[in-house]
Design a protein around this motif. Structure first.
Motif, PDB file in Angstrom:
ATOM      1  N   VAL A  30      -7.309  -1.272  -7.804  1.00  0.00           N
ATOM      2  CA  VAL A  30      -6.574  -2.100  -8.771  1.00  0.00           C
ATOM      3  C   VAL A  30      -5.740  -3.134  -8.027  1.00  0.00           C
ATOM      4  O   VAL A  30      -5.712  -4.322  -8.389  1.00  0.00           O
ATOM      5  CB  VAL A  30      -5.673  -1.227  -9.658  1.00  0.00           C
ATOM      6  CG1 VAL A  30      -4.959  -2.086 -10.703  1.00  0.00           C
ATOM      7  CG2 VAL A  30      -6.474  -0.117 -10.332  1.00  0.00           C
ATOM      8  N   ALA A  31      -5.075  -2.687  -6.976  1.00  0.00           N
ATOM      9  CA  ALA A  31      -4.223  -3.589  -6.200  1.00  0.00           C
ATOM     10  C   ALA A  31      -5.040  -4.741  -5.606  1.00  0.00           C
ATOM     11  O   ALA A  31      -4.586  -5.894  -5.587  1.00  0.00           O
ATOM     12  CB  ALA A  31      -3.518  -2.819  -5.090  1.00  0.00           C
ATOM     13  N   LYS A  57      -4.291  -8.631  -6.566  1.00  0.00           N
ATOM     14  CA  LYS A  57      -3.912  -9.589  -5.529  1.00  0.00           C
ATOM     15  C   LYS A  57      -4.895 -10.763  -5.480  1.00  0.00           C
ATOM     16  O   LYS A  57      -4.496 -11.919  -5.277  1.00  0.00           O
ATOM     17  CB  LYS A  57      -3.845  -8.917  -4.163  1.00  0.00           C
ATOM     18  CG  LYS A  57      -3.323  -9.855  -3.074  1.00  0.00           C
ATOM     19  CD  LYS A  57      -3.157  -9.146  -1.750  1.00  0.00           C
ATOM     20  CE  LYS A  57      -2.449 -10.060  -0.730  1.00  0.00           C
ATOM     21  NZ  LYS A  57      -3.120 -11.358  -0.557  1.00  0.00           N
ATOM     22  N   SER A  58      -6.182 -10.488  -5.680  1.00  0.00           N
ATOM     23  CA  SER A  58      -7.176 -11.563  -5.676  1.00  0.00           C
ATOM     24  C   SER A  58      -6.882 -12.574  -6.775  1.00  0.00           C
ATOM     25  O   SER A  58      -7.017 -13.786  -6.568  1.00  0.00           O
ATOM     26  CB  SER A  58      -8.583 -10.980  -5.858  1.00  0.00           C
ATOM     27  OG  SER A  58      -8.951 -10.178  -4.756  1.00  0.00           O
ATOM     28  N   HIS A  66      -0.440 -16.568 -12.688  1.00  0.00           N
ATOM     29  CA  HIS A  66       1.012 -16.415 -12.603  1.00  0.00           C
ATOM     30  C   HIS A  66       1.475 -15.021 -12.979  1.00  0.00           C
ATOM     31  O   HIS A  66       2.609 -14.618 -12.650  1.00  0.00           O
ATOM     32  CB  HIS A  66       1.714 -17.442 -13.506  1.00  0.00           C
ATOM     33  CG  HIS A  66       1.574 -17.160 -14.977  1.00  0.00           C
ATOM     34  ND1 HIS A  66       2.492 -16.404 -15.663  1.00  0.00           N
ATOM     35  CD2 HIS A  66       0.626 -17.523 -15.882  1.00  0.00           C
ATOM     36  CE1 HIS A  66       2.119 -16.320 -16.937  1.00  0.00           C
ATOM     37  NE2 HIS A  66       0.999 -16.987 -17.095  1.00  0.00           N
ATOM     38  N   GLU A  67       0.623 -14.248 -13.668  1.00  0.00           N
ATOM     39  CA  GLU A  67       0.991 -12.917 -14.139  1.00  0.00           C
ATOM     40  C   GLU A  67      -0.277 -12.077 -14.245  1.00  0.00           C
ATOM     41  O   GLU A  67      -1.345 -12.592 -14.601  1.00  0.00           O
ATOM     42  CB  GLU A  67       1.680 -13.019 -15.499  1.00  0.00           C
ATOM     43  CG  GLU A  67       2.159 -11.700 -16.082  1.00  0.00           C
ATOM     44  CD  GLU A  67       3.010 -11.925 -17.328  1.00  0.00           C
ATOM     45  OE1 GLU A  67       4.242 -12.041 -17.180  1.00  0.00           O
ATOM     46  OE2 GLU A  67       2.427 -12.015 -18.435  1.00  0.00           O
ATOM     47  N   ILE A  68      -0.146 -10.793 -13.945  1.00  0.00           N
ATOM     48  CA  ILE A  68      -1.287  -9.882 -14.012  1.00  0.00           C
ATOM     49  C   ILE A  68      -0.997  -8.776 -15.021  1.00  0.00           C
ATOM     50  O   ILE A  68       0.004  -8.054 -14.895  1.00  0.00           O
ATOM     51  CB  ILE A  68      -1.587  -9.240 -12.640  1.00  0.00           C
ATOM     52  CG1 ILE A  68      -1.789 -10.312 -11.575  1.00  0.00           C
ATOM     53  CG2 ILE A  68      -2.798  -8.324 -12.752  1.00  0.00           C
ATOM     54  CD1 ILE A  68      -2.951 -11.253 -11.836  1.00  0.00           C
ATOM     55  N   SER A  69      -1.859  -8.663 -16.018  1.00  0.00           N
ATOM     56  CA  SER A  69      -1.739  -7.609 -17.023  1.00  0.00           C
ATOM     57  C   SER A  69      -2.649  -6.452 -16.620  1.00  0.00           C
ATOM     58  O   SER A  69      -3.862  -6.614 -16.481  1.00  0.00           O
ATOM     59  CB  SER A  69      -2.150  -8.146 -18.395  1.00  0.00           C
ATOM     60  OG  SER A  69      -2.126  -7.110 -19.355  1.00  0.00           O
ATOM     61  N   GLY A 113       2.743   1.543  -8.323  1.00  0.00           N
ATOM     62  CA  GLY A 113       3.292   1.557  -6.967  1.00  0.00           C
ATOM     63  C   GLY A 113       2.352   0.912  -5.974  1.00  0.00           C
ATOM     64  O   GLY A 113       2.781   0.146  -5.094  1.00  0.00           O
ATOM     65  N   ALA A 114       1.061   1.191  -6.112  1.00  0.00           N
ATOM     66  CA  ALA A 114       0.076   0.593  -5.208  1.00  0.00           C
ATOM     67  C   ALA A 114      -0.053  -0.902  -5.445  1.00  0.00           C
ATOM     68  O   ALA A 114      -0.094  -1.694  -4.497  1.00  0.00           O
ATOM     69  CB  ALA A 114      -1.283   1.277  -5.394  1.00  0.00           C
ATOM     70  N   VAL A 115      -0.076  -1.299  -6.707  1.00  0.00           N
ATOM     71  CA  VAL A 115      -0.214  -2.723  -7.026  1.00  0.00           C
ATOM     72  C   VAL A 115       1.014  -3.495  -6.557  1.00  0.00           C
ATOM     73  O   VAL A 115       0.907  -4.626  -6.047  1.00  0.00           O
ATOM     74  CB  VAL A 115      -0.446  -2.928  -8.532  1.00  0.00           C
ATOM     75  CG1 VAL A 115      -0.473  -4.415  -8.880  1.00  0.00           C
ATOM     76  CG2 VAL A 115      -1.756  -2.271  -8.974  1.00  0.00           C
TER      77      VAL A 115
END
Length: 305
Positions: free
Chosen positions: A159-160, A164-165, A172-175, A193-195
């Protein structure tokens, strides 16, 4: 508890909530729903999707919806776009906020977008470039962050990497979407936590489905991690055509009731919000099913008796 003082709710009902309805929904009904939601205090309302009508016929009138809206300049009305062609159509229709969607599951990506995760990110690069030149911000969605209908559990590190990609190419934002609703609170916190090691918490949002009744617990867990943006759908409408059996997003009414009870500001009038949901449900000849909406509806029925 480390909880935010305010939460921004992104209302996804008019897009994510309605896209899987089998019978065509009149454009006027969609417009009325969006305007009702804005009047209830929602500041960001997904208004449609510029995707192929072959795959999502319910969104075929998204340009007409944008054209018919009485827009409040203080509000945002994002639309989903799958590629550059979709973005150009959205810009022509007057969209000023757009979103792209990727997945943390390779199998889900291929089922949903007919390409690998890496190819989907590469496909979005010209979309982000064109949007940037048009001055239009782009939000990124990541599906299957806590489980996949084809692969099962998804590693937080996967997921992280996708989150990040999307940030790296300009979102500008990741849902972060629990598309099939299998997440639980500790799994939610491990994933966030990982993200957060790759994407700052202020750029993250929580998007949970309520298939197993865990959405509110997961949202509380997400807020404890510092997340202050929540996606939800009025009356709990919606599902996912690529995730068999997945129920709708967490109901906006349930989220607002929880936030109100915790003293967390959202700027949303719960009564007007519930009434907006009831109005669209009457079009489907359905009674409210989501918890808070159903309770308020039953109370209203008794007071009228």
């Amino acid at each position: 508890m480390n909880l935010p003082a305010t939460v921004r709710i992104v209302e996804v009902g008019p897009r994510d909530g309605l896209q899987n309805e089998a019978a065509p929904i009149p454009t006027a009904v969609k417009i009325r729903l969006i305007e009702d939601l804005a009047a209830a205090g929602l500041s960001e309302i997904e208004a449609g999707a510029f995707v192929s009508p072959k795959w999502v016929p319910q969104m075929a009138d998204s340009a007409a919806v944008l054209a018919g809206l009485t827009r409040d300049p203080r509000k945002r009305y994002p639309v989903l776009v799958p590629n550059l062609q979709g973005l150009e159509a959205a810009l022509t229709a007057g969209a000023r906020d757009v979103a792209v969607f990727a997945a943390a599951s390779e199998s889900f990506s291929r089922k949903n977008t007919n390409c690998s995760i890496d190819d989907s990110i590469a496909r979005f690069e010209p979309v982000l470039s064109r949007a940037r030149s048009a001055g239009v911000p782009v939000r990124g969605y990541v599906s299957c962050v806590l489980g996949c209908p084809y692969e099962g559990e998804i590693a937080p590190e996967a997921v992280a990497r996708v989150a990040k990609s999307l940030i790296d190419i300009g979102c500008h934002e990741i849902s972060l979407g629990d598309t099939i609703g299998v997440g639980t609170p500790l799994a939610t916190q491990r994933m966030i936590g990982a993200v957060a090691e790759a994407v700052p918490i202020p750029q993250l949002a929580a998007h949970f489905h309520d298939t197993y009744g865990q959405a509110l617990a997961n949202l509380l867990a997400a807020m404890q991690m510092g997340i202050s943006v929540i996606d939800s759908s009025v009356a709990g409408l919606g599902g996912c055509p690529y995730a068999k059996g997945a129920t709708g997003n967490v109901a906006t009414e349930d989220v607002v009731f929880m936030l109100d009870g915790m003293g967390i500001q959202s700027g949303i009038d719960l009564t007007r919000l519930a009434e907006a949901g009831w109005r669209v449900l009457r079009h489907f000849d359905r009674a409210p099913q989501a918890g808070v909406s159903r309770a308020l509806w039953q109370k209203a029925q008794k007071s009228q008796a």
